[in-house]
Design a protein around this motif. Structure first.
Motif, PDB file in Angstrom:
ATOM      1  N   LEU A 154      11.831   0.834 -14.021  1.00  0.00           N
ATOM      2  CA  LEU A 154      10.845   0.684 -12.953  1.00  0.00           C
ATOM      3  C   LEU A 154      11.150   1.623 -11.807  1.00  0.00           C
ATOM      4  CD1 LEU A 154      10.835  -3.238 -12.867  1.00  0.00           C
ATOM      5  CD2 LEU A 154       9.373  -1.723 -14.229  1.00  0.00           C
ATOM      6  N   ASP A 155      10.131   2.323 -11.339  1.00  0.00           N
ATOM      7  CA  ASP A 155      10.259   3.273 -10.226  1.00  0.00           C
ATOM      8  C   ASP A 155       9.587   2.664  -8.998  1.00  0.00           C
ATOM      9  OD1 ASP A 155      10.557   5.393  -8.558  1.00  0.00           O
ATOM     10  OD2 ASP A 155       9.465   6.847  -9.783  1.00  0.00           O
ATOM     11  N   ALA A 156      10.375   2.342  -7.978  1.00  0.00           N
ATOM     12  CA  ALA A 156       9.843   1.708  -6.761  1.00  0.00           C
ATOM     13  C   ALA A 156       9.232   2.703  -5.804  1.00  0.00           C
ATOM     14  CB  ALA A 156      10.948   0.924  -6.057  1.00  0.00           C
ATOM     15  N   LYS A 157       9.640   3.978  -5.859  1.00  0.00           N
ATOM     16  CA  LYS A 157       9.160   5.016  -4.925  1.00  0.00           C
ATOM     17  C   LYS A 157       9.322   4.524  -3.481  1.00  0.00           C
ATOM     18  CE  LYS A 157       5.894   7.204  -8.099  1.00  0.00           C
ATOM     19  NZ  LYS A 157       6.805   8.330  -8.389  1.00  0.00           N
ATOM     20  N   ILE A 158      10.577   4.391  -3.098  1.00  0.00           N
ATOM     21  CA  ILE A 158      10.898   3.849  -1.774  1.00  0.00           C
ATOM     22  C   ILE A 158      10.285   4.693  -0.650  1.00  0.00           C
ATOM     23  CG2 ILE A 158      12.775   3.156  -0.247  1.00  0.00           C
ATOM     24  CD1 ILE A 158      12.596   1.524  -2.791  1.00  0.00           C
ATOM     25  N   ASP A 159      10.261   5.983  -0.810  1.00  0.00           N
ATOM     26  CA  ASP A 159       9.728   6.844   0.247  1.00  0.00           C
ATOM     27  C   ASP A 159       8.224   6.681   0.432  1.00  0.00           C
ATOM     28  OD1 ASP A 159      12.263   7.841   0.623  1.00  0.00           O
ATOM     29  OD2 ASP A 159      11.979   9.580  -0.700  1.00  0.00           O
ATOM     30  N   ASP A 160       7.549   6.058  -0.510  1.00  0.00           N
ATOM     31  CA  ASP A 160       6.106   5.897  -0.429  1.00  0.00           C
ATOM     32  C   ASP A 160       5.707   4.506   0.081  1.00  0.00           C
ATOM     33  OD1 ASP A 160       3.616   7.083  -0.649  1.00  0.00           O
ATOM     34  OD2 ASP A 160       3.287   6.405  -2.709  1.00  0.00           O
ATOM     35  N   TYR A 161       6.692   3.777   0.644  1.00  0.00           N
ATOM     36  CA  TYR A 161       6.396   2.450   1.182  1.00  0.00           C
ATOM     37  C   TYR A 161       5.660   2.568   2.513  1.00  0.00           C
ATOM     38  CZ  TYR A 161       8.647  -0.921  -1.931  1.00  0.00           C
ATOM     39  OH  TYR A 161       8.942  -1.724  -2.988  1.00  0.00           O
ATOM     40  N   ALA A 204       0.857  -1.195   0.000  1.00  0.00           N
ATOM     41  CA  ALA A 204       0.000   0.000   0.000  1.00  0.00           C
ATOM     42  C   ALA A 204       0.887   1.238   0.000  1.00  0.00           C
ATOM     43  CB  ALA A 204      -0.925   0.006   1.218  1.00  0.00           C
ATOM     44  N   ARG A 205       0.504   2.195  -0.792  1.00  0.00           N
ATOM     45  CA  ARG A 205       1.259   3.446  -0.835  1.00  0.00           C
ATOM     46  C   ARG A 205       1.070   4.232   0.463  1.00  0.00           C
ATOM     47  NH1 ARG A 205      -0.991   6.073  -6.184  1.00  0.00           N
ATOM     48  NH2 ARG A 205      -2.855   4.950  -5.455  1.00  0.00           N
ATOM     49  N   LYS A 206       2.135   4.769   0.945  1.00  0.00           N
ATOM     50  CA  LYS A 206       2.101   5.489   2.219  1.00  0.00           C
ATOM     51  C   LYS A 206       1.195   6.700   2.147  1.00  0.00           C
ATOM     52  CE  LYS A 206       5.183   7.720   5.574  1.00  0.00           C
ATOM     53  NZ  LYS A 206       6.583   8.077   5.882  1.00  0.00           N
ATOM     54  N   SER A 207       1.221   7.427   1.061  1.00  0.00           N
ATOM     55  CA  SER A 207       0.391   8.626   0.919  1.00  0.00           C
ATOM     56  C   SER A 207      -1.093   8.275   0.972  1.00  0.00           C
ATOM     57  CB  SER A 207       0.720   9.343  -0.389  1.00  0.00           C
ATOM     58  OG  SER A 207       0.558   8.449  -1.498  1.00  0.00           O
ATOM     59  N   VAL A 208      -1.474   7.179   0.349  1.00  0.00           N
ATOM     60  CA  VAL A 208      -2.876   6.760   0.347  1.00  0.00           C
ATOM     61  C   VAL A 208      -3.265   6.208   1.705  1.00  0.00           C
ATOM     62  CG1 VAL A 208      -4.565   5.230  -0.720  1.00  0.00           C
ATOM     63  CG2 VAL A 208      -2.796   6.306  -2.126  1.00  0.00           C
ATOM     64  N   ALA A 209      -2.371   5.442   2.334  1.00  0.00           N
ATOM     65  CA  ALA A 209      -2.671   4.865   3.647  1.00  0.00           C
ATOM     66  C   ALA A 209      -2.889   5.958   4.694  1.00  0.00           C
ATOM     67  CB  ALA A 209      -1.541   3.942   4.066  1.00  0.00           C
ATOM     68  N   GLU A 210      -2.058   6.989   4.680  1.00  0.00           N
ATOM     69  CA  GLU A 210      -2.235   8.082   5.651  1.00  0.00           C
ATOM     70  C   GLU A 210      -3.521   8.847   5.382  1.00  0.00           C
ATOM     71  OE1 GLU A 210       1.275  10.392   5.299  1.00  0.00           O
ATOM     72  OE2 GLU A 210       2.490   9.055   6.569  1.00  0.00           O
TER      73      GLU A 210
END
Length: 625
Positions: free
Chosen positions: A333-340, A174-180
């Protein structure tokens, strides 16, 4: 009383002695035993023939021999019984003398000494037993191992098979931005998403022990497919955000056109070169699966039938264009580590799986890992299995493979071992847990398993996979697997015509001193090294070795080997069998017919003897003499 001269016995005796000395004398046998046996046989045969001739000429009525010769019934029966025995022995000796089997003519040769005939009889029996022994071994080999898997005579060209389907999943559940956003939301509509988010990421969270879940309607919505689909689509990273750029055969492609969302055990992932769901499932509109629109044309490709003649290179599934990384598939591929927010494993990055275009992949446990900040090269090697159509007549348990039309799958149109295993796991989990995990094939109204069913689904999955690989494994300690997971229902043999892919992975860390080229679609070098992975997937050869299953021993080979053994030990051929049939059937039938004709002539002669004193009678069937 002396025999009258009219009977000609003296002349007959001289004639018999002359015939005995002239006809069948063999120079190699002049001993006393041979001459004695030959003398007995010839005297007996000529005496019987002479008696038959005597019946044609009836003596006068004052001759006392008339009633003594033709009025004794008991004597006639004895003669008939003796004739039957003589006919059988004569037929057997004729067969032995005329048949083509080696050694048998010595068995039936009455002129040989009994010890010699016993020797050849024993030799013939030993030859028959030896031939039967080797034929039995040959039959067991034909029956137990009728199939051989060898290398195909011709190599498979690269353009005759599709490029593998590639499924990429971000390990971020789950993306961190969406989860918050969900957790901080005051909207009552997000209450259900909060429950599902904790159920997804919080291992200690008990969803049905929460005070929030008191409403029966909320509980039903949690197990509903539409609810699960909307939630995963909302929290997962979309394909257009994960895949920054993609090249195929050296040409830049629109990633949202060639990659489509797909449902896997890792969540919603992105798949390349996977055929339309109409060509994967039997009734796609009745199943709980992602409804994806394919912008490009697709064809009904199967491993057994291959490509239809009208398909082109731009028809899904795409074919390889050449060898080397420049003619393969390149992904940024972009993992977007900060959005984990929560990861499915202990690391960050991606899981990638190569699979058949008509299969639903299992990525969680079978995909290889791709970490951000590295460049990967994946060399693709197909594993091609084909089979001869003649194997259809061999039982499945012996050829150990299935053709696509030999096993019906409820959900999938094309039989493969992986599709069969997924369907078997879905059916077994539904029977034992009363629900099905979201990634398995199921009907639209089937209840989706939640965290409270995790123990049950985990055990069901383990049990089904063990029984698929080892049917004799002891799995009786779980539920009703002996009934629901019977070998007949879940025996998923490999397809006789199947295509699998194997990838060899190599990687290297990205350097901070290289210049970002246009193909990487990035401007920030630091962000690129920390969050991006570059993957090249390609073939290294233009032709591939294929495995081919065919008959090791067909009926023709078995017949040839059997004939060779019989010819080696007995001199047997097809005409030898015809000879045996002839002497058993036609020769015996002719002998019986001939005996009946003689009996009819004797009865007519007996009547004439009674009613006439001196009549000359001619036999009505001259050929029966």
């Amino acid at each position: 009383m002396a025999t009258p001269d009219v009977f000609g016995l003296n002349k007959l005796k001289k004639t018999m002695e002359h015939n005995i000395m002239e006809e069948t004398v063999r120079p190699r046998r002049n001993n006393a035993w041979t001459m004695h046996k030959r003398h007995q046989i010839k005297i007996s045969n000529h005496f019987d023939s002479h008696q038959s001739r005597l019946r044609k000429t009836i003596p006068g009525e004052h001759d006392e021999s008339v009633p003594q010769s033709y009025n004794t019934r008991t004597k006639q029966k004895g003669i008939t019984s003796g004739c039957n025995t003589i006919k059988v022995v004569k037929t057997f000796t004729d067969y032995c003398d005329r048949c083509s089997l080696h050694g048998l003519k010595y068995v039936g040769d009455l002129q040989l000494h009994p010890l010699e005939r016993i020797f050849w009889t024993v030799a013939f029996i030993l030859a028959v037993v030896t031939a039967a022994y080797f034929i039995t071994l040959l039959y067991h080999k034909w029956d137990d191992s009728p199939v051989i898997e060898s290398i195909a005579a011709r190599a498979t060209k690269m353009v005759s098979i599709p490029f593998p389907a590639v499924t990429v999943c971000n390990m971020n559940k789950a993306r961190k931005s969406v989860a918050e956003e969900i957790l901080n939301s005051k909207n009552p509509e997000d209450a259900l998403n909060k429950i599902l988010l904790k159920d997804l990421c919080d291992e200690s969270y008990e969803i049905y022990s929460s005070s929030t879940v008191k409403d029966k309607d909320v509980e039903n919505r949690i197990g509903n497919w539409d609810t699960i689909q909307n939630f995963m689509t909302y929290v997962r990273q979309p394909c257009h955000d994960m895949i920054q750029s993609c090249y195929y055969a050296g040409q830049l492609e629109k990633c949202e056109d060639i990659f489509n969302p797909s449902l896997t055990d890792e969540g919603i992932c992105c798949s390349f070169n996977k055929v339309k769901r109409d060509f994967i499932f039997r009734n796609p509109r009745d199943l709980s699966d992602l409804n994806v629109t394919f912008p490009m044309s697709a064809t009904d490709w199967t491993p057994e039938a291959g490509y239809p003649p009208e398909s082109t290179t731009r028809t899904l599934p795409w074919r390889p264009r050449g060898t080397g990384s420049h003619l393969g598939l390149t992904l940024v591929l972009d993992a977007k580590i900060d959005d984990y927010y929560c990861s499915s494993t202990a690391s960050t990055g991606f899981k990638v799986r190569l699979h058949n275009p008509v299969e639903t992949p299992k990525v969680a446990d079978f995909g290889f890992l791709v970490s951000a900040g590295e460049e990967y090269r994946v060399t693709i090697r197909p594993i091609i299995s084909n089979a001869s159509p003649s194997l259809r007549k061999i039982p499945e348990s012996k050829r150990q493979c299935l053709f696509s039309n030999e096993k019906y799958l409820k959900f999938y149109r094309t039989y493969t071992q992986r599709n069969c295993a997924l369907e078997c796991e879905a059916n077994y989990t539904l029977a034992t847990c009363s629900c099905v995990p979201y990634y398995l094939p199921k009907d639209a109204n089937t209840t989706i398993c939640a965290k409270r069913d995790e123990n049950c689904t985990t055990e069901a999955r383990k049990t089904s996979e063990i029984r698929l690989t080892d049917e004799s494994a002891n799995t009786s300690n779980f539920g009703t697997d002996s009934q629901e997971l019977s070998p007949k229902r879940c025996q998923c043999l490999p397809g006789c015509n199947e295509l699998r892919y194997r990838g060899t992975l190599s990687s290297s860390a990205m350097s901070g001193k290289f210049t970002l080229s246009k193909e990487y679609n990035a401007t920030n070098q630091t962000y690129f090294r920390q969050n991006t992975a570059v993957v090249h997937l390609f073939f290294t050869e233009s032709q591939f070795m294929a495995y081919y299953k065919s008959e090791l021993f067909g009926f023709t080979e078995f017949l040839s080997n059997t004939g060779g053994l019989l010819g080696l030990f007995l001199g047997f051929s097809f005409l030898s069998a015809v000879e045996a049939v002839y002497f058993i059937s036609m020769r015996v039938w002719c002998s019986v017919l001939q005996r009946h004709q003689h009996a009819a002539a004797d009865r007519q002669t007996s009547v004439l003897l009674t009613n006439s004193s001196h009549v000359s009678v001619v036999t009505p069937y001259p050929f029966a003499q």
